[in-house]
Design an enzyme around this catalytic site. Structure first.
Site, short mmCIF file in Angstrom:
data_model
loop_
_atom_site.label_atom_id
_atom_site.label_comp_id
_atom_site.label_asym_id
_atom_site.label_seq_id
_atom_site.Cartn_x
_atom_site.Cartn_y
_atom_site.Cartn_z
N LYS B 93 43.79 34.32 34.61
CA LYS B 93 42.81 34.29 35.71
C LYS B 93 42.25 32.88 35.87
CE LYS B 93 38.58 36.80 37.16
NZ LYS B 93 37.59 37.82 36.75
N SER B 162 37.05 41.27 40.23
CA SER B 162 37.37 39.91 40.60
C SER B 162 38.70 39.43 40.01
CB SER B 162 36.25 38.97 40.12
OG SER B 162 36.18 38.96 38.71
N SER B 186 35.40 44.08 36.81
CA SER B 186 36.45 43.17 37.27
C SER B 186 37.79 43.29 36.57
CB SER B 186 35.96 41.72 37.17
OG SER B 186 35.00 41.44 38.15
#
Lengths: 459, 459
Positions: B93, B162, B186
């Site tokens: 990420k 996210s 997330s």
């Protein structure tokens, strides 16, 4: 064994036993030349004599204290192994839970409060063989509003606070050791005013389970004593790792006492740090005393200035403390506001205004300031700085100012008060500050300083 | 070695390699039947095919990825010892620092941002032999405002967030493993929407040094994969103790993978917990799916209600998160507010209003809620509860709701998403929740549930 009216064997005096360091008392009890009952009897005799004036105790049960001593003497007589504080009386600030005595936290809101458990450190002290002599007076909820205690050197002056009774009891010779706590200046300040040794270890070095919570990022337990070695002895006895205290870390610490009493490999060098509050807050007599002190230390001491960012530490310490006061005492005081002092209500109101962003910024900036201090500790063994603005102020309506303590408590660094100065017959402490986790080096430097200055004085 | 246009030896297909679990890929690379270069080549081929639609990647340099694989193949060929992820591609990420790739945190405010160091977990992954394939799309600063990624099952729907790119990349077969983070929902939410396995370990189990700080009491790193074993494999590779992360504790953890793939001593029993948000937020299809699921589990599953105090967890989670958003992103966004989303500016304003008292109360109440959960975990191996209100909502303007995640993130308990349900062709995850520090038992129960339901389905 025949004893006199004070419970001592013939030829032994209260004066003598109450003058022993804790290390010496423990040694004599261990080798059988003094009993725990004699030590406790001597302390009780001294308390009977001095307590009417000093008012150091919130709770004291003579028979119960003697009973503890008798059991300890029986234990030793039966040939069992004994702990490092076997038979040594210890006074405990009345915000530290004891299952056999009330813990009233210096507030009528907790009058008669009893707990089922000992604080972790009280359990550790019992394990070490200490006699928990009684509970000593604290300022209201360990903040500002004074308790009844008076300065043993002048009953018209404050003993400082909030660990007022612990400092005064040691200063008056009532007990060789006492436990206090500091969130702003509650160990170093009363130690300075009362003329005793006081030590605030690195934040997180001693468990606070069962100790009144005021502001966890600041709250620190520490000892009062009459020698540096005794500070280390009592700290060692309270240093067991406690996973219930989230600020403790399990790591090897070694014996603080051994380090504190060892000889430094080289002559220590000291950084004299006035701090940003010196100009406004240090009294003329303090400025004069430190000028003489640093002059006497000569090349062992340099004056060092702190970076500008340190000026903000006082505001950050206050935010952390008052946000804690609001959270931890607010709901209690709301139930009966008239039972709290006006200043307590004001501080709670102030703490309720602190935002989470400011609070967390204050927490975070501790790392930045400690990085700055680490640079100093690369070159110096300790920081020398005032313990208090001056000697104990006159009057009992205030416990004096923690302005010379807030920075160090905020940073979580270890601090020690050394009762080395005198202003018009009142004691004035010298504060030494060390690097975080370097408590042993700080106490070793403190011990060196005491001896070094004594040697200089003898010429 | 002869290779075809995708960089694979004859007879090996992209389909086959991209279908391997990470554990199987690592096994084949270790025994020499597949090379790291072939694995990476297959992933790159799949990415070339699917990326125009899915948009999972923020940064990907094919040559650089192949170079890493070549070095790993050379290393193995030279006879050196290899790590548990040797040659396995991992997506990271884009809020996790990598010294060889930019880390832009999903905001134009950090466009082109480069760091000198790897995040601690990236260093650990390299040590385990992983190929850091590239950086995956995150919502703005790992909060709400979506990035460009689309749901691989339907490009008209959100992948969740996210950790949008990490979930989508695994779901699209672009990579067997990806790293994400969760502060509200997330990891679990995008895993549910994209139909992959996702795991949020116990808070404090994985280092966050070098990972964007949003709200430290909540921020948790975790893996995406296509099997439970792979979740454990990747978690094991990121679990080294890091003293720089103040929420980590040094304690023995053992191999999560070994525990996760072991057979439970007894048939697990599951507590079906609807939570206080079920009535309002669970979609009809979700309610129906869980009714069938719990019926299928029969005596292996009881419905359990949470005490009333749990209703407040959502407000507490939000206070902790938004106070963190305000502190950690406020000063950044203030420099150029027009470069932040409107929702980000609103959340910062909201977080600035949180008081320190409320923040610290929220921190403290986690213990109370966990004591309540501990009671459930005395009787049940895991809690079964929705991962999301329903399947991925249509549209790309929102990443969906974390309403079924906030409670568990707040409590810091481990959560896993299992892609076991289907609503009109879209995946819907099943969330299992475990006791703090019992991550192994949770994954073992998850593995059992997957196999148990498969066996039931086969009849």
């Amino acid at each position: 064994m025949a004893t006199n009216s004070a419970g001592l064997r013939p030829g032994t005096t209260v004066e003598e036993l109450c003058g022993l360091s804790a290390a010496e008392a423990a040694r004599r009890i261990a080798d059988g030349t003094v009993t725990a009952q004699e030590m406790v009897s001597a302390c009780l005799a001294r308390i009977r004599e001095r307590e009417p004036e000093v008012q150091a105790w919130e709770y004291l049960d003579e028979d119960y204290a003697l009973g503890q001593a008798r059991r300890l003497d029986d234990w030793r007589a039966a040939g069992h192994e004994i702990g490092p504080l076997h038979g040594v009386p210890v006074a405990v600030k009345d915000i530290i839970d004891t299952r056999d005595m009330p813990t009233c936290n210096g507030t009528p809101l907790h009058e008669g409060r009893r707990t089922r458990s000992d604080a972790a450190i009280v359990a550790q002290l019992r394990q070490a063989g200490a006699v928990i002599l009684g509970k000593t007076v604290t300022a209201e909820l360990a903040v500002y509003a004074p308790g009844k205690t008076r300065n043993p050197h002048d009953p018209g002056r404050t003993p400082g606070g909030s660990s007022s009774g612990s400092a005064a009891a040691v200063a008056a010779g009532m007990v060789p050791l006492a436990v206090g706590t500091q969130t702003a200046g509650s160990i170093i300040r009363p130690a300075s005013y009362c003329g005793v040794f006081g030590f605030k270890p690195t934040h997180g070095a001693i468990s606070r389970t069962g100790v009144l919570t005021q502001a966890p990022p600041l709250d620190t337990v520490g000892p009062f004593a009459r020698t540096v070695e005794d500070l280390a002895l009592l700290t060692d006895a309270m240093s067991a790792y406690d996973e219930k205290d989230p600020d403790m870390r399990p790591h090897s610490r070694g014996s603080l006492r051994r380090t504190a009493t060892s000889t430094p490999a080289a002559q220590p060098v000291i950084a004299f740090v006035k701090t940003p509050v010196w100009e406004e807050h240090a009294e003329p007599a303090t400025k004069e005393a430190y000028a003489e002190l640093t002059e006497a230390l000569a090349e062992q001491c340099d004056t060092v200035d702190l970076p500008d960012v340190f000026q903000r530490a006082w505001a950050w310490q206050r935010m952390l403390q008052m946000a804690g006061v609001a959270k931890n005492y607010g709901p209690l005081v709301d139930r009966a506001p008239e039972q709290a002092s006006e200043i307590m209500r004001e501080l709670i109101a102030e703490g309720r205004e602190v935002t989470a962003v400011d609070y967390n910024t204050a927490l975070e900036m501790r790392q930045v300031l400690n990085a700055g201090l680490d640079e100093i500790f690369k070159r110096y063994d300790a920081i020398l700085t005032p313990a208090t603005p001056g000697p104990a102020p006159k009057g009992l309506e205030s416990t004096g100012s923690p302005v010379f303590n807030a920075l160090w408590t905020y940073c979580g660094v270890p601090c020690v008060n050394l009762p080395l100065l005198d202003v018009d017959g009142m004691p004035l402490g010298v504060q030494l500050v060390g690097r975080r986790q370097d408590d042993g080096r700080l106490l070793r430097t403190a011990n060196w300083l005491v001896q070094h200055l004594a040697a200089l004085a003898e010429g």
